[in-house]
Design a protein around this motif. Structure first.
Motif, PDB file in Angstrom:
ATOM      1  N   ALA A 152       0.831  -1.202   0.000  1.00  0.00           N
ATOM      2  CA  ALA A 152       0.000   0.000   0.000  1.00  0.00           C
ATOM      3  C   ALA A 152       0.867   1.254   0.000  1.00  0.00           C
ATOM      4  O   ALA A 152       0.607   2.209  -0.746  1.00  0.00           O
ATOM      5  N   ASP A 153       1.902   1.255   0.823  1.00  0.00           N
ATOM      6  CA  ASP A 153       2.778   2.429   0.885  1.00  0.00           C
ATOM      7  C   ASP A 153       3.455   2.683  -0.462  1.00  0.00           C
ATOM      8  O   ASP A 153       3.502   3.823  -0.942  1.00  0.00           O
ATOM      9  N   LYS A 154       3.984   1.624  -1.083  1.00  0.00           N
ATOM     10  CA  LYS A 154       4.684   1.760  -2.352  1.00  0.00           C
ATOM     11  C   LYS A 154       3.747   2.245  -3.463  1.00  0.00           C
ATOM     12  O   LYS A 154       4.072   3.147  -4.234  1.00  0.00           O
ATOM     13  N   LEU A 155       2.580   1.600  -3.564  1.00  0.00           N
ATOM     14  CA  LEU A 155       1.667   1.898  -4.653  1.00  0.00           C
ATOM     15  C   LEU A 155       1.112   3.318  -4.534  1.00  0.00           C
ATOM     16  O   LEU A 155       1.095   4.071  -5.526  1.00  0.00           O
ATOM     17  N   TYR A 156       0.705   3.692  -3.332  1.00  0.00           N
ATOM     18  CA  TYR A 156       0.104   5.015  -3.168  1.00  0.00           C
ATOM     19  C   TYR A 156       1.152   6.116  -3.348  1.00  0.00           C
ATOM     20  O   TYR A 156       0.845   7.193  -3.876  1.00  0.00           O
ATOM     21  N   GLY A 216      11.528  -2.933  -9.588  1.00  0.00           N
ATOM     22  CA  GLY A 216      12.138  -3.713  -8.518  1.00  0.00           C
ATOM     23  C   GLY A 216      11.268  -3.651  -7.284  1.00  0.00           C
ATOM     24  O   GLY A 216      11.093  -2.578  -6.698  1.00  0.00           O
ATOM     25  N   TRP A 217      10.683  -4.781  -6.930  1.00  0.00           N
ATOM     26  CA  TRP A 217       9.786  -4.854  -5.771  1.00  0.00           C
ATOM     27  C   TRP A 217      10.293  -5.992  -4.900  1.00  0.00           C
ATOM     28  O   TRP A 217       9.922  -7.147  -5.102  1.00  0.00           O
ATOM     29  N   PRO A 218      11.158  -5.702  -3.948  1.00  0.00           N
ATOM     30  CA  PRO A 218      11.708  -6.766  -3.107  1.00  0.00           C
ATOM     31  C   PRO A 218      10.607  -7.547  -2.410  1.00  0.00           C
ATOM     32  O   PRO A 218       9.672  -6.963  -1.848  1.00  0.00           O
ATOM     33  N   GLY A 219      10.691  -8.845  -2.476  1.00  0.00           N
ATOM     34  CA  GLY A 219       9.708  -9.686  -1.800  1.00  0.00           C
ATOM     35  C   GLY A 219       8.496 -10.025  -2.619  1.00  0.00           C
ATOM     36  O   GLY A 219       7.626 -10.770  -2.158  1.00  0.00           O
ATOM     37  N   PHE A 220       8.406  -9.495  -3.877  1.00  0.00           N
ATOM     38  CA  PHE A 220       7.259  -9.830  -4.728  1.00  0.00           C
ATOM     39  C   PHE A 220       7.550 -11.116  -5.481  1.00  0.00           C
ATOM     40  O   PHE A 220       8.631 -11.285  -6.053  1.00  0.00           O
ATOM     41  N   GLN A 221       6.574 -12.027  -5.495  1.00  0.00           N
ATOM     42  CA  GLN A 221       6.724 -13.292  -6.220  1.00  0.00           C
ATOM     43  C   GLN A 221       5.606 -13.446  -7.238  1.00  0.00           C
ATOM     44  O   GLN A 221       4.438 -13.259  -6.906  1.00  0.00           O
ATOM     45  N   VAL A 222       5.965 -13.744  -8.466  1.00  0.00           N
ATOM     46  CA  VAL A 222       4.972 -14.070  -9.492  1.00  0.00           C
ATOM     47  C   VAL A 222       4.574 -15.526  -9.286  1.00  0.00           C
ATOM     48  O   VAL A 222       5.404 -16.429  -9.356  1.00  0.00           O
ATOM     49  N   THR A 223       3.295 -15.765  -9.004  1.00  0.00           N
ATOM     50  CA  THR A 223       2.845 -17.115  -8.648  1.00  0.00           C
ATOM     51  C   THR A 223       2.587 -17.997  -9.854  1.00  0.00           C
ATOM     52  O   THR A 223       2.465 -19.213  -9.725  1.00  0.00           O
ATOM     53  N   GLU A 250      -5.104  -0.983 -10.741  1.00  0.00           N
ATOM     54  CA  GLU A 250      -4.132  -1.643  -9.861  1.00  0.00           C
ATOM     55  C   GLU A 250      -3.264  -2.658 -10.590  1.00  0.00           C
ATOM     56  O   GLU A 250      -2.127  -2.931 -10.186  1.00  0.00           O
ATOM     57  N   GLN A 251      -3.780  -3.243 -11.675  1.00  0.00           N
ATOM     58  CA  GLN A 251      -2.996  -4.230 -12.420  1.00  0.00           C
ATOM     59  C   GLN A 251      -1.799  -3.582 -13.113  1.00  0.00           C
ATOM     60  O   GLN A 251      -0.710  -4.154 -13.181  1.00  0.00           O
ATOM     61  N   VAL A 252      -2.009  -2.387 -13.597  1.00  0.00           N
ATOM     62  CA  VAL A 252      -0.933  -1.628 -14.218  1.00  0.00           C
ATOM     63  C   VAL A 252       0.025  -1.101 -13.143  1.00  0.00           C
ATOM     64  O   VAL A 252       1.254  -1.149 -13.296  1.00  0.00           O
ATOM     65  N   LEU A 272       5.456  -1.139 -10.490  1.00  0.00           N
ATOM     66  CA  LEU A 272       6.286  -1.358  -9.306  1.00  0.00           C
ATOM     67  C   LEU A 272       7.226  -2.538  -9.495  1.00  0.00           C
ATOM     68  O   LEU A 272       8.394  -2.489  -9.105  1.00  0.00           O
ATOM     69  N   LEU A 273       6.711  -3.605 -10.095  1.00  0.00           N
ATOM     70  CA  LEU A 273       7.538  -4.785 -10.304  1.00  0.00           C
ATOM     71  C   LEU A 273       8.662  -4.481 -11.302  1.00  0.00           C
ATOM     72  O   LEU A 273       9.788  -4.959 -11.138  1.00  0.00           O
TER      73      LEU A 273
END
Length: 276
Positions: free
Chosen positions: A198-202, A229-236, A218-220, A225-226
């Motif tokens: 939330a902090d990053k996106l806003y 570089g978004w530390p801790g984000f995983q594409v499932t 939000e999808q865009v 953000l990705l």
């Protein structure tokens, strides 16, 4: 009931009935979604009759006006940008659509602050049940599949095309075109990951989008953000299906797509009538 995960969802009437999806249909989908064996927090439009929502033990309703969520403070700026857009996507044609979907992160953040940074949660769109062939009550969480998320703070599926755009550095150039880069109908987060998201996106919206006359959904935003570089984000997973994260974690079957899916739904309907 699965105790390892909690779920967050929401239902607000923003006038989608004008484009073919009345709120009554969404209430039916929401009730089917709530059958997934998770403890849900449901943020609900105060103008929707709460008695129409079928809760399980452990589920809770939070009735709060849409205006209480962080993205609604951008409404006048967003309206000015929308009015100049030629896009026919709901992001630009339905006034509060993208503000609602951007509010997912505020909602997850609120639950995270109550449940703690170590909690594990799924965002699940209220209407997600419509993509599934099975009753979601049949879902059983796979601990093995959940553990594949490892140390991810936030996770969601991506489309093949979207991931290509992200890797090639094109995400920011697509703001205003509303392509699906990251699928946001079902997302995973830890409590700490939800707060960070939330902090990053806003911050991105307020510091880089709105001052430059840019807006999107939000999808865009997650794709941008990705890409940075978004530390801790995983594409499932990399696919174009809706509900693939829930499908993978709970082993419930999605409708097949295209002609096979239409045939399948016809057979399901016929068999349902015969059993009745």
């Amino acid at each position: 009931m699965t105790s390892e995960l909690i779920a967050v969802t929401a239902l607000y009437d923003i006038g989608r009935g004008r484009v073919g999806r009345p709120i009554e249909q969404y209430i039916g989908w929401l009730n089917a979604t709530l059958r997934l064996p998770l403890r849900f927090t449901i943020f609900l439009d105060p103008n929707i009759d709460a008695s129409l929502v079928t809760l399980k033990p452990g589920d809770r309703l939070v009735r709060t006006p849409l205006e209480n969520f962080y993205p609604l403070r951008w409404e006048s700026k967003v309206d000015a940008i929308r009015s100049r857009s030629q896009s026919q996507d709901l992001t630009f044609t339905l006034p509060r659509y993208a503000l609602v979907v951007m509010s997912k992160y505020d909602m997850m953040q609120r639950v995270a602050r109550e449940e703690g940074g170590a909690c594990r949660m799924l965002w699940i769109d209220a209407g997600l049940s419509r993509f599934f062939r099975q009753d979601l009550a049949a879902g059983r969480l796979s601990s093995r599949r959940l553990e594949r998320l490892g140390n991810a703070g936030f996770a969601a599926p991506a489309t093949k095309w979207g991931l290509k755009q992200i890797k090639e550095g094109n995400a920011n150039n697509l703001v205003g075109q509303s392509p699906r880069l990251i699928t946001a109908c079902d997302m995973y987060a830890t409590g700490a990951g939800a707060i960070d998201a939330a902090d990053k996106l806003y911050a991105m919206v307020e510091q880089r989008w709105l001052p430059n006359g840019k807006w999107d959904n939000e999808q865009v935003a997650m794709g941008c953000l990705l890409a940075e570089g978004w530390p801790g984000f995983q594409v499932t997973g990399v696919n174009s299906k809706f509900g693939s994260l829930v499908e993978d974690l709970f082993g419930v079957k999605l409708h097949r797509r295209g002609l096979p899916g239409r045939i399948q739904r016809w057979f399901d309907k016929v068999l349902g009538r015969q059993r009745a």
